[in-house]
Design a protein around this motif. Structure first.
Motif, PDB file in Angstrom:
ATOM      1  N   ALA A 288       1.536 -18.182  29.941  1.00 42.59           N
ATOM      2  CA  ALA A 288       2.597 -17.290  30.380  1.00 42.59           C
ATOM      3  C   ALA A 288       3.845 -18.083  30.711  1.00 42.59           C
ATOM      4  N   THR A 289       4.969 -17.587  30.240  1.00 43.38           N
ATOM      5  CA  THR A 289       6.251 -18.191  30.558  1.00 43.38           C
ATOM      6  C   THR A 289       6.949 -17.380  31.646  1.00 43.38           C
ATOM      7  N   THR A 290       6.777 -16.057  31.605  1.00 49.65           N
ATOM      8  CA  THR A 290       7.438 -15.181  32.567  1.00 49.65           C
ATOM      9  C   THR A 290       6.413 -14.566  33.519  1.00 49.65           C
ATOM     10  N   MET A 291       6.908 -14.041  34.630  1.00 49.38           N
ATOM     11  CA  MET A 291       6.040 -13.369  35.595  1.00 49.38           C
ATOM     12  C   MET A 291       5.378 -12.146  34.943  1.00 49.38           C
TER      13      MET A 291
ATOM     14  N   GLN B 259       4.536 -11.780  31.789  1.00 50.22           N
ATOM     15  CA  GLN B 259       3.445 -12.271  30.940  1.00 50.22           C
ATOM     16  C   GLN B 259       2.243 -12.674  31.789  1.00 50.22           C
ATOM     17  N   LEU B 260       2.491 -13.314  32.922  1.00 52.27           N
ATOM     18  CA  LEU B 260       1.399 -13.712  33.808  1.00 52.27           C
ATOM     19  C   LEU B 260       0.637 -12.494  34.308  1.00 52.27           C
ATOM     20  N   LYS B 261       1.357 -11.466  34.726  1.00 55.57           N
ATOM     21  CA  LYS B 261       0.712 -10.232  35.209  1.00 55.57           C
ATOM     22  C   LYS B 261      -0.113  -9.586  34.094  1.00 55.57           C
ATOM     23  N   GLU B 262       0.451  -9.531  32.885  1.00 55.44           N
ATOM     24  CA  GLU B 262      -0.285  -8.951  31.755  1.00 55.44           C
ATOM     25  C   GLU B 262      -1.534  -9.772  31.446  1.00 55.44           C
ATOM     26  N   ASN B 263      -1.403 -11.090  31.454  1.00 58.62           N
ATOM     27  CA  ASN B 263      -2.541 -11.968  31.164  1.00 58.62           C
ATOM     28  C   ASN B 263      -3.652 -11.777  32.188  1.00 58.62           C
ATOM     29  N   ILE B 264      -3.302 -11.720  33.454  1.00 63.39           N
ATOM     30  CA  ILE B 264      -4.306 -11.528  34.507  1.00 63.39           C
ATOM     31  C   ILE B 264      -4.966 -10.157  34.370  1.00 63.39           C
ATOM     32  N   ALA B 265      -4.168  -9.126  34.111  1.00 59.55           N
ATOM     33  CA  ALA B 265      -4.699  -7.772  33.965  1.00 59.55           C
ATOM     34  C   ALA B 265      -5.660  -7.664  32.778  1.00 59.55           C
ATOM     35  N   ALA B 266      -5.471  -8.483  31.774  1.00 62.09           N
ATOM     36  CA  ALA B 266      -6.332  -8.430  30.583  1.00 62.09           C
ATOM     37  C   ALA B 266      -7.792  -8.705  30.920  1.00 62.09           C
ATOM     38  N   PHE B 267      -8.029  -9.426  31.995  1.00 58.34           N
ATOM     39  CA  PHE B 267      -9.402  -9.766  32.348  1.00 58.34           C
ATOM     40  C   PHE B 267     -10.154  -8.605  32.984  1.00 58.34           C
ATOM     41  N   SER B 268      -9.459  -7.507  33.255  1.00 58.18           N
ATOM     42  CA  SER B 268     -10.147  -6.315  33.745  1.00 58.18           C
ATOM     43  C   SER B 268     -10.392  -5.312  32.616  1.00 58.18           C
ATOM     44  N   VAL B 269      -9.972  -5.652  31.403  1.00 54.85           N
ATOM     45  CA  VAL B 269     -10.151  -4.778  30.243  1.00 54.85           C
ATOM     46  C   VAL B 269     -11.519  -5.026  29.618  1.00 54.85           C
ATOM     47  N   LYS B 270     -12.261  -3.953  29.410  1.00 58.26           N
ATOM     48  CA  LYS B 270     -13.534  -4.041  28.690  1.00 58.26           C
ATOM     49  C   LYS B 270     -13.327  -3.378  27.337  1.00 58.26           C
ATOM     50  N   LEU B 271     -13.422  -4.155  26.298  1.00 55.04           N
ATOM     51  CA  LEU B 271     -13.191  -3.628  24.952  1.00 55.04           C
ATOM     52  C   LEU B 271     -14.394  -2.806  24.492  1.00 55.04           C
ATOM     53  N   PRO B 272     -14.137  -1.634  23.927  1.00 56.40           N
ATOM     54  CA  PRO B 272     -15.235  -0.842  23.359  1.00 56.40           C
ATOM     55  C   PRO B 272     -15.865  -1.567  22.166  1.00 56.40           C
TER      56      PRO B 272
END
Length: 113
Positions: free
Chosen positions: A73-76, A78-91
């Motif tokens: 992540a370069t921007t805040m 992007q960092l928030k999106e990257n962290i949030a991705a770890f709560s995503v469960k892909l079908p």
């Protein structure tokens, strides 16, 4: 490299972007042979209503053989999106689609193709 963020789509060269500033940095991620698989991963992400970066990180998290995932992540934002991705469960259907693209384009960014 940034290819999965979409910021380099259609040959764009955003000001102050890593690849714009340092064009030889990770140049293998900008070879033409990556256009087709990136396009397909982008389509999968859009159909799943998420960014390609989120799709990629959530996929890595879902793989038991990947013990950790490095974010970039370069921007805040992007960092928030990257962290949030770890709560995503892909079908399973999304995982299947990702694996199908990988079967057709195995290790596309390797120097040997």
């Amino acid at each position: 490299g940034g290819r999965l963020t979409g910021k380099y789509e259609s040959g764009a060269k955003p000001k102050d972007a890593r690849h714009t500033l340092f064009p030889k940095f990770q140049s293998r991620y900008f070879e033409d042979r990556l256009n087709a698989p990136i396009c397909e991963y982008t389509k999968i992400a859009k159909e799943a209503d998420m960014s390609v970066a989120t799709l990629a990180l959530a996929f890595c998290k879902s793989q038991v053989f990947i013990p950790s995932t490095i974010i970039g992540a370069t921007t805040m934002q992007q960092l928030k999106e990257n962290i949030a991705a770890f709560s995503v469960k892909l079908p399973q259907s999304v995982l299947d689609s990702i694996n199908e693209v990988h079967r057709r384009y195995p290790n596309a960014s390797n120097f040997d193709g």
